[in-house]
Scaffold this active site. Structure first.
Site, PDB file in Angstrom:
ATOM      1  N   ASN A   1       0.815  -1.217   0.000  1.00  0.00           N
ATOM      2  CA  ASN A   1       0.000   0.000   0.000  1.00  0.00           C
ATOM      3  C   ASN A   1       0.847   1.265   0.000  1.00  0.00           C
ATOM      4  O   ASN A   1       0.449   2.279  -0.576  1.00  0.00           O
ATOM      5  CB  ASN A   1      -0.918   0.006   1.228  1.00  0.00           C
ATOM      6  CG  ASN A   1      -2.028  -1.016   1.115  1.00  0.00           C
ATOM      7  OD1 ASN A   1      -2.784  -1.014   0.157  1.00  0.00           O
ATOM      8  ND2 ASN A   1      -2.116  -1.895   2.098  1.00  0.00           N
TER       9      ASN A   1
ATOM     10  N   GLY B   1      -6.343 -10.837   1.095  1.00  0.00           N
ATOM     11  CA  GLY B   1      -5.214 -10.134   0.501  1.00  0.00           C
ATOM     12  C   GLY B   1      -4.079 -11.080   0.149  1.00  0.00           C
ATOM     13  O   GLY B   1      -3.737 -11.969   0.930  1.00  0.00           O
TER      14      GLY B   1
ATOM     15  N   ASP C   1      -1.026 -10.468   0.142  1.00  0.00           N
ATOM     16  CA  ASP C   1       0.076 -10.317   1.088  1.00  0.00           C
ATOM     17  C   ASP C   1      -0.091 -11.267   2.268  1.00  0.00           C
ATOM     18  O   ASP C   1       0.850 -11.955   2.680  1.00  0.00           O
ATOM     19  CB  ASP C   1       0.196  -8.864   1.563  1.00  0.00           C
ATOM     20  CG  ASP C   1      -1.121  -8.260   2.032  1.00  0.00           C
ATOM     21  OD1 ASP C   1      -2.195  -8.853   1.793  1.00  0.00           O
ATOM     22  OD2 ASP C   1      -1.080  -7.180   2.647  1.00  0.00           O
TER      23      ASP C   1
END
Length: 243
Positions: A10, A102, A104
């Site tokens: 991000n 996500g 990640d």
């Protein structure tokens, strides 16, 4: 083989250059909400390295990812984007709708999940993410704003309070507004982690920029710090496809 591993988060872009599993170069830079522009500035450097392939984890939206792909295509080598799977290398995703998890978080769990261990994997990044496993079954988890997001939210909504960037190092009751805010936020996050860890016996794994800070206050769980866990997971993910 010489490979590029990209983690487009991000707020930061991190990458490894590896050759035969040895890290030759590792860099982390803020991308100021424009990861493609940062990547464009790095592309000539990447061209000079004579790379064989690129593996990518990106939490960006489709538009940014398309720009990232366009730039990486200048390298004229295979490009692989990691995706969340319902099952991968034995690891079963705990989300009903896997696209909502996500990438990640998925790669971080993938990097460390073992059939014989139950884990609590915490990433201390832009958000504090907590993922639980029971063997190779991902159970889901929790997401809460990190130390700095909570502090900034309080600043925006509390007239007259100016809080500088100081360490969240103490847990004693604050005797001024700055300490009360910092200590209170940190205490709340630590209490959340302790509550999760008390649900069932698990090995605690911490990753991300503030991992050491949290580990210092969670010694009762014997936390294990894993730097760059996402990139380790990305490397495992891509190499599993090649085998």
């Amino acid at each position: 083989m010489k490979n590029l591993w990209l983690d487009v988060g991000n707020t930061r872009l991190k990458y490894w250059i590896t050759e035969n599993h040895q890290i030759l170069e590792q860099v982390a830079e803020m991308h100021l909400q424009s990861p493609a522009d940062l990547l464009l500035g790095l592309i000539q450097h990447f061209k000079s390295l004579d790379l064989d392939c690129v593996g990518i984890s990106s939490v960006q939206d489709q538009k940014n990812n398309e720009r990232i792909i366009q730039i990486l295509q200048l390298l004229d080598i295979p490009i692989s984007f990691a995706q969340v799977h319902a099952e991968y290398a034995g690891l079963i995703c705990g989300y009903d709708q896997i696209e909502q998890l996500g990438i990640d978080r998925w790669l971080q769990v993938l990097a460390v999940a073992k059939a014989e261990q139950d884990l609590c994997v915490i990433s201390c990044g832009t958000a504090l993410t907590i993922d639980l496993t029971q063997g190779l079954q991902h159970l889901g988890g929790y997401i809460v704003p990190n130390l700095y997001l909570q502090r900034d939210s309080l600043i925006q909504n509390t007239k007259g309070i100016k809080i500088p960037d100081v360490a969240f190092a103490e847990l004693s009751p604050g005797r001024n507004t700055i300490d009360a805010v910092h200590h209170g936020i940190f205490l709340g996050l630590l209490s959340t982690i302790r509550q999760v860890m008390q649900q069932a016996p698990r090995k605690l794994i911490l990753t991300g920029g503030d991992a050491a800070l949290f580990a210092h206050h969670l010694t009762e769980f014997e936390p294990h710090i894993e730097p760059d866990l996402l990139l380790k997971g990305l490397q495992f993910y891509i190499e599993k496809q090649i085998i």
